[in-house]
Motif scaffolding. Structure first.
Motif, PDB file in Angstrom:
ATOM      1  N   THR A   1       0.708  -1.197   0.007  1.00 22.78           N
ATOM      2  CA  THR A   1       0.012   0.064  -0.062  1.00 22.78           C
ATOM      3  C   THR A   1       0.959   1.451   0.017  1.00 22.78           C
ATOM      4  OG1 THR A   1      -0.090  -0.181   2.401  1.00 22.78           O
ATOM      5  CG2 THR A   1      -2.152  -0.870   1.125  1.00 22.78           C
ATOM      6  N   GLY A   2       2.038   1.449   0.449  1.00 30.54           N
ATOM      7  CA  GLY A   2       3.106   2.293   0.441  1.00 30.54           C
ATOM      8  C   GLY A   2       3.507   2.636  -1.049  1.00 30.54           C
ATOM      9  N   ASN A   3       3.671   1.714  -1.528  1.00 34.86           N
ATOM     10  CA  ASN A   3       4.206   1.643  -3.195  1.00 34.86           C
ATOM     11  C   ASN A   3       2.982   2.194  -3.874  1.00 34.86           C
ATOM     12  OD1 ASN A   3       6.873   1.026  -2.580  1.00 34.86           O
ATOM     13  ND2 ASN A   3       6.473  -1.116  -2.956  1.00 34.86           N
ATOM     14  N   LEU A   4       1.830   1.698  -3.593  1.00 38.89           N
ATOM     15  CA  LEU A   4       0.832   1.935  -4.407  1.00 38.89           C
ATOM     16  C   LEU A   4       0.379   3.673  -4.196  1.00 38.89           C
ATOM     17  CD1 LEU A   4      -1.610  -1.189  -4.026  1.00 38.89           C
ATOM     18  CD2 LEU A   4      -0.391  -0.201  -5.926  1.00 38.89           C
ATOM     19  N   SER A   5       0.459   3.923  -2.952  1.00 35.10           N
ATOM     20  CA  SER A   5      -0.004   5.336  -2.658  1.00 35.10           C
ATOM     21  C   SER A   5       0.975   6.433  -3.301  1.00 35.10           C
ATOM     22  CB  SER A   5       0.080   5.696  -1.030  1.00 35.10           C
ATOM     23  OG  SER A   5       1.429   5.602  -0.625  1.00 35.10           O
ATOM     24  N   GLU A   6       2.382   5.799  -3.517  1.00 32.87           N
ATOM     25  CA  GLU A   6       3.217   6.945  -4.373  1.00 32.87           C
ATOM     26  C   GLU A   6       2.847   7.221  -5.596  1.00 32.87           C
ATOM     27  OE1 GLU A   6       7.062   5.350  -3.751  1.00 32.87           O
ATOM     28  OE2 GLU A   6       7.063   5.770  -1.596  1.00 32.87           O
TER      29      GLU A   6
ATOM     30  N   LYS B   1      -5.857   6.274  -4.909  1.00 34.43           N
ATOM     31  CA  LYS B   1      -7.041   5.420  -5.369  1.00 34.43           C
ATOM     32  C   LYS B   1      -6.647   4.018  -5.481  1.00 34.43           C
ATOM     33  CE  LYS B   1      -9.291   8.962  -7.997  1.00 34.43           C
ATOM     34  NZ  LYS B   1      -9.973   9.648  -9.273  1.00 34.43           N
ATOM     35  N   LEU B   2      -5.475   3.818  -5.786  1.00 32.10           N
ATOM     36  CA  LEU B   2      -4.933   2.211  -6.171  1.00 32.10           C
ATOM     37  C   LEU B   2      -4.822   1.678  -4.720  1.00 32.10           C
ATOM     38  CD1 LEU B   2      -1.929   2.853  -8.452  1.00 32.10           C
ATOM     39  CD2 LEU B   2      -4.147   1.937  -9.219  1.00 32.10           C
ATOM     40  N   VAL B   3      -4.469   2.250  -3.835  1.00 31.46           N
ATOM     41  CA  VAL B   3      -4.801   1.854  -2.259  1.00 31.46           C
ATOM     42  C   VAL B   3      -6.332   1.384  -2.244  1.00 31.46           C
ATOM     43  CG1 VAL B   3      -4.524   2.293   0.105  1.00 31.46           C
ATOM     44  CG2 VAL B   3      -2.677   2.967  -1.643  1.00 31.46           C
ATOM     45  N   MET B   4      -7.343   2.401  -2.454  1.00 32.96           N
ATOM     46  CA  MET B   4      -8.434   1.878  -1.990  1.00 32.96           C
ATOM     47  C   MET B   4      -9.046   0.611  -2.710  1.00 32.96           C
ATOM     48  SD  MET B   4      -9.371   3.831   0.230  1.00 32.96           S
ATOM     49  CE  MET B   4      -8.468   5.257   0.751  1.00 32.96           C
ATOM     50  N   ILE B   5      -8.502   0.589  -4.318  1.00 34.74           N
ATOM     51  CA  ILE B   5      -8.968  -0.490  -4.937  1.00 34.74           C
ATOM     52  C   ILE B   5      -8.538  -1.767  -4.326  1.00 34.74           C
ATOM     53  CG2 ILE B   5      -8.446  -1.586  -7.502  1.00 34.74           C
ATOM     54  CD1 ILE B   5      -8.758   1.398  -8.492  1.00 34.74           C
ATOM     55  N   PHE B   6      -7.061  -1.828  -3.904  1.00 33.91           N
ATOM     56  CA  PHE B   6      -6.366  -2.712  -3.370  1.00 33.91           C
ATOM     57  C   PHE B   6      -7.023  -3.560  -2.146  1.00 33.91           C
ATOM     58  CE2 PHE B   6      -3.054  -4.505  -0.524  1.00 33.91           C
ATOM     59  CZ  PHE B   6      -2.661  -5.616  -1.231  1.00 33.91           C
ATOM     60  N   ASN B   7      -7.400  -2.240  -1.388  1.00 31.03           N
ATOM     61  CA  ASN B   7      -8.247  -2.740  -0.112  1.00 31.03           C
ATOM     62  C   ASN B   7      -9.776  -3.424  -0.461  1.00 31.03           C
ATOM     63  OD1 ASN B   7      -8.813  -2.703   2.432  1.00 31.03           O
ATOM     64  ND2 ASN B   7      -9.683  -0.853   2.746  1.00 31.03           N
ATOM     65  N   ALA B   8     -10.422  -2.874  -1.478  1.00 31.08           N
ATOM     66  CA  ALA B   8     -11.470  -3.400  -1.890  1.00 31.08           C
ATOM     67  C   ALA B   8     -11.112  -4.856  -2.455  1.00 31.08           C
ATOM     68  CB  ALA B   8     -12.190  -2.550  -2.869  1.00 31.08           C
ATOM     69  N   GLY B   9     -10.277  -5.057  -3.055  1.00 29.30           N
ATOM     70  CA  GLY B   9      -9.883  -6.331  -3.718  1.00 29.30           C
ATOM     71  C   GLY B   9      -9.754  -7.572  -2.426  1.00 29.30           C
ATOM     72  N   VAL B  10      -8.860  -6.838  -1.305  1.00 28.96           N
ATOM     73  CA  VAL B  10      -8.703  -7.930  -0.342  1.00 28.96           C
ATOM     74  C   VAL B  10      -9.600  -8.099   0.562  1.00 28.96           C
ATOM     75  CG1 VAL B  10      -7.266  -7.849   1.687  1.00 28.96           C
ATOM     76  CG2 VAL B  10      -6.053  -6.869  -0.239  1.00 28.96           C
ATOM     77  N   THR B  11     -10.518  -7.121   0.543  1.00 30.88           N
ATOM     78  CA  THR B  11     -11.752  -7.254   1.169  1.00 30.88           C
ATOM     79  C   THR B  11     -12.705  -8.386   0.453  1.00 30.88           C
ATOM     80  OG1 THR B  11     -11.717  -5.299   2.013  1.00 30.88           O
ATOM     81  CG2 THR B  11     -13.854  -6.124   2.170  1.00 30.88           C
TER      82      THR B  11
END
Length: 91
Positions: free
Chosen positions: A38-43, A47-57
């Motif tokens: 998530t740190g790398n995605l936030s750089e 929005k990629l962090v939110m998409i990643f979080n939705a995918g993990v959920t």
């Protein structure tokens, strides 16, 4: 974490020590890797962090449904029954 180990060990009862070891190992990996990802995605874009979080959920929700269905099949609990401890009560 203890609840997760208990549920997984109940569903997969062949070698409970190995199941507990794998579960703890995967938990450790997630604690280390998720912040890095998530740190790398936030750089790149937050929005990629939110998409990643939705995918993990979504994956977690689907796995929870899978474990629930497997648990129900394994223990053959009928819908009309309520399980309290080791006793079953009918409505």
């Amino acid at each position: 974490m203890a609840t997760g180990i208990d549920v997984v060990a109940t569903v997969i009862s062949k070698d409970q020590r190995a199941v507990a070891s794998y579960y703890t190992l995967m938990t450790s990996f997630s604690v280390m890797l998720i912040p890095l990802i998530t740190g790398n995605l936030s750089e790149v874009n937050i929005k990629l962090v939110m998409i990643f979080n939705a995918g993990v959920t979504l994956v977690g929700f689907l796995l929870a449904i899978l474990v629930y269905v497997r648990y129900q099949r394994l223990h053959r609990i009928e819908e009309a029954d309520v399980l309290v401890g080791n006793e079953t009560f009918e409505y």
